[in-house]
Design a protein around this motif. Sequence first.
Motif, PDB file in Angstrom:
ATOM      1  N   UNK A  77      -9.366   5.167   3.901  1.00  0.00           N
ATOM      2  CA  UNK A  77     -10.366   5.640   4.845  1.00  0.00           C
ATOM      3  C   UNK A  77      -9.644   6.365   5.983  1.00  0.00           C
ATOM      4  N   UNK A  78      -9.718   7.682   5.997  1.00  0.00           N
ATOM      5  CA  UNK A  78      -9.001   8.448   7.006  1.00  0.00           C
ATOM      6  C   UNK A  78      -9.584   8.254   8.399  1.00  0.00           C
ATOM      7  N   UNK A  79     -10.894   8.028   8.480  1.00  0.00           N
ATOM      8  CA  UNK A  79     -11.498   7.775   9.789  1.00  0.00           C
ATOM      9  C   UNK A  79     -10.942   6.474  10.381  1.00  0.00           C
ATOM     10  N   UNK A  80     -10.804   5.453   9.527  1.00  0.00           N
ATOM     11  CA  UNK A  80     -10.206   4.195   9.971  1.00  0.00           C
ATOM     12  C   UNK A  80      -8.781   4.433  10.458  1.00  0.00           C
ATOM     13  N   UNK A  81      -8.044   5.267   9.738  1.00  0.00           N
ATOM     14  CA  UNK A  81      -6.645   5.538  10.086  1.00  0.00           C
ATOM     15  C   UNK A  81      -6.531   6.113  11.491  1.00  0.00           C
ATOM     16  N   UNK A  82      -7.322   7.172  11.785  1.00  0.00           N
ATOM     17  CA  UNK A  82      -7.115   7.793  13.096  1.00  0.00           C
ATOM     18  C   UNK A  82      -7.858   7.057  14.213  1.00  0.00           C
ATOM     19  N   UNK A  83      -8.999   6.452  13.919  1.00  0.00           N
ATOM     20  CA  UNK A  83      -9.701   5.718  14.975  1.00  0.00           C
ATOM     21  C   UNK A  83      -8.917   4.483  15.421  1.00  0.00           C
ATOM     22  N   UNK A  84      -8.303   3.808  14.468  1.00  0.00           N
ATOM     23  CA  UNK A  84      -7.522   2.613  14.792  1.00  0.00           C
ATOM     24  C   UNK A  84      -6.086   2.952  15.195  1.00  0.00           C
ATOM     25  N   UNK A  85      -5.730   4.225  15.078  1.00  0.00           N
ATOM     26  CA  UNK A  85      -4.405   4.705  15.509  1.00  0.00           C
ATOM     27  C   UNK A  85      -3.261   3.948  14.833  1.00  0.00           C
ATOM     28  N   UNK A  86      -3.421   3.746  13.516  1.00  0.00           N
ATOM     29  CA  UNK A  86      -2.374   3.084  12.747  1.00  0.00           C
ATOM     30  C   UNK A  86      -1.145   3.982  12.644  1.00  0.00           C
ATOM     31  N   UNK A  87       0.000   3.358  12.503  1.00  0.00           N
ATOM     32  CA  UNK A  87       1.239   4.066  12.216  1.00  0.00           C
ATOM     33  C   UNK A  87       1.763   3.564  10.875  1.00  0.00           C
ATOM     34  N   UNK A  88       1.848   4.470   9.904  1.00  0.00           N
ATOM     35  CA  UNK A  88       2.254   4.120   8.540  1.00  0.00           C
ATOM     36  C   UNK A  88       3.590   4.794   8.243  1.00  0.00           C
ATOM     37  N   UNK A  89       4.559   4.003   7.791  1.00  0.00           N
ATOM     38  CA  UNK A  89       5.897   4.530   7.542  1.00  0.00           C
ATOM     39  C   UNK A  89       6.367   4.147   6.146  1.00  0.00           C
ATOM     40  N   UNK A  90       6.819   5.118   5.391  1.00  0.00           N
ATOM     41  CA  UNK A  90       7.472   4.843   4.122  1.00  0.00           C
ATOM     42  C   UNK A  90       8.936   4.516   4.361  1.00  0.00           C
ATOM     43  N   UNK A  91       9.462   3.608   3.554  1.00  0.00           N
ATOM     44  CA  UNK A  91      10.839   3.154   3.744  1.00  0.00           C
ATOM     45  C   UNK A  91      11.484   2.974   2.384  1.00  0.00           C
ATOM     46  N   UNK A  92      12.646   3.590   2.195  1.00  0.00           N
ATOM     47  CA  UNK A  92      13.330   3.476   0.903  1.00  0.00           C
ATOM     48  C   UNK A  92      14.788   3.126   1.142  1.00  0.00           C
ATOM     49  N   UNK A  93      15.223   2.022   0.562  1.00  0.00           N
ATOM     50  CA  UNK A  93      16.617   1.631   0.672  1.00  0.00           C
ATOM     51  C   UNK A  93      17.010   1.318   2.094  1.00  0.00           C
ATOM     52  N   UNK A  94      18.269   1.627   2.405  1.00  0.00           N
ATOM     53  CA  UNK A  94      18.796   1.320   3.728  1.00  0.00           C
ATOM     54  C   UNK A  94      20.036   2.164   3.971  1.00  0.00           C
ATOM     55  N   UNK A  95      20.571   2.078   5.163  1.00  0.00           N
ATOM     56  CA  UNK A  95      21.804   2.777   5.503  1.00  0.00           C
ATOM     57  C   UNK A  95      22.995   1.833   5.355  1.00  0.00           C
ATOM     58  N   UNK A  96      24.186   2.393   5.399  1.00  0.00           N
ATOM     59  CA  UNK A  96      25.385   1.567   5.415  1.00  0.00           C
ATOM     60  C   UNK A  96      25.378   0.650   6.628  1.00  0.00           C
ATOM     61  N   UNK A  97      24.889   1.160   7.766  1.00  0.00           N
ATOM     62  CA  UNK A  97      24.804   0.331   8.970  1.00  0.00           C
ATOM     63  C   UNK A  97      23.891  -0.863   8.748  1.00  0.00           C
ATOM     64  N   UNK A  98      22.777  -0.657   8.043  1.00  0.00           N
ATOM     65  CA  UNK A  98      21.859  -1.769   7.759  1.00  0.00           C
ATOM     66  C   UNK A  98      22.526  -2.858   6.934  1.00  0.00           C
ATOM     67  N   UNK A  99      23.396  -2.469   6.002  1.00  0.00           N
ATOM     68  CA  UNK A  99      24.122  -3.464   5.205  1.00  0.00           C
ATOM     69  C   UNK A  99      25.024  -4.287   6.117  1.00  0.00           C
ATOM     70  N   UNK A 100      25.727  -3.619   7.023  1.00  0.00           N
ATOM     71  CA  UNK A 100      26.565  -4.340   7.969  1.00  0.00           C
ATOM     72  C   UNK A 100      25.758  -5.275   8.850  1.00  0.00           C
ATOM     73  N   UNK A 101      24.597  -4.824   9.308  1.00  0.00           N
ATOM     74  CA  UNK A 101      23.723  -5.670  10.128  1.00  0.00           C
ATOM     75  C   UNK A 101      23.219  -6.879   9.339  1.00  0.00           C
ATOM     76  N   UNK A 102      22.911  -6.658   8.065  1.00  0.00           N
ATOM     77  CA  UNK A 102      22.441  -7.746   7.211  1.00  0.00           C
ATOM     78  C   UNK A 102      23.528  -8.796   7.009  1.00  0.00           C
ATOM     79  N   UNK A 103      24.756  -8.339   6.776  1.00  0.00           N
ATOM     80  CA  UNK A 103      25.867  -9.274   6.591  1.00  0.00           C
ATOM     81  C   UNK A 103      26.123 -10.065   7.870  1.00  0.00           C
TER      82      UNK A 103
END
Length: 340
Positions: free
Chosen positions: A274-300
């Motif tokens: 529902x696009x009206x729901x999306x903009x009226x509620x001002x949602x922020x939707x982000x796709x995320x794939x994998x991670x960076x080398x820095x993220x691996x270090x942070x995870x460890x």
Amino acid sequence: MKALQLFGDRDLRLTEIEPPPAPGADEVRIRIRAVGLNFIDVWGFRGMAFAKRKMPLIVGAEAAGIVESVGAAVTGLAAGDRVVPYGAMTCGRCRACREGRDNLCEDVSGVMGFHLDGFARELVTLPARLVVKVPDGVSDTDAACAGIAFGTVQHMLFDNARLEPGESVLVHAGGSGIGTGAIRMAKAIGCTVYTTVGDDEKGRKAAELGADHVINYRTERFEGEVRRLTKRKGVDVVFEHVGADTWNGSLLCLKRGGRLVTCGSTSGVSTTMNLMQLFQQQYRITGSFGCSLANIGQSLAKMEAGIRPVVDTVYPLADFAQGLERLESRRVFGKILVSL
């Protein structure tokens, strides 16, 4: 040396292959000790690579090992260091790579174990720039969860969703490898965690991990429960990786201005919204794939601090396919690992 190769859809074989060459000037040779299993392995096992690949293919996209030898120009790594290799062959030259956004490489050759030969083998030679050292207090099996599982969660929750202490988060599939990691990471900063599970036993285990509210999606509408529990306000963040089956319900769980971050589509790749729901509620939707080398270090670093992965089962290399079958059946709670 031993390796696990995919010869065709669901055709995995334990084989003997030639060991890799000695490392070049900027390379390291690693003896693999443990491999983590993920749904990307299941997709590859089913033949869902979405790209051309050459068979047979060595499988395994996530691993940990020990450095056997280093090239003449390598600094900061030495034989005997325990390491996590990065799961994609990035170029190291483009702007994204130079800025540490490795998973947005503009000239990536492919994902290890999916498009390129992976880590389910005794030895691998890689560029030293694609290797992260493991702290002394982290075990090999835990480290083998950093490259994809914990790294993905770190990237989703903190780089993309910008989760803050004290906020509320809905974690879908709380019994999965990334679901269990997300519960632990969110609780570690004082968040209120809602999670969905497929049965009451998984619900009990998720509560033991720290989830404040557990919803069995087979017996309850999770969106209705989240809205009831939040007095219709919704949550700050939804950690989404299920896909079509949960997408619109996930949006209904968000408060105004809430953030949804997604890294998966195991229940289907297409949906309507529902696009009206999306903009009226001002949602922020982000796709995320994998991670960076820095993220691996942070995870460890988080593992060293005590936020450890949940391990479901550890299989020997010859039983890799059994691990994939267990993951595919969704009987799993936490991570499935293969020990070498």
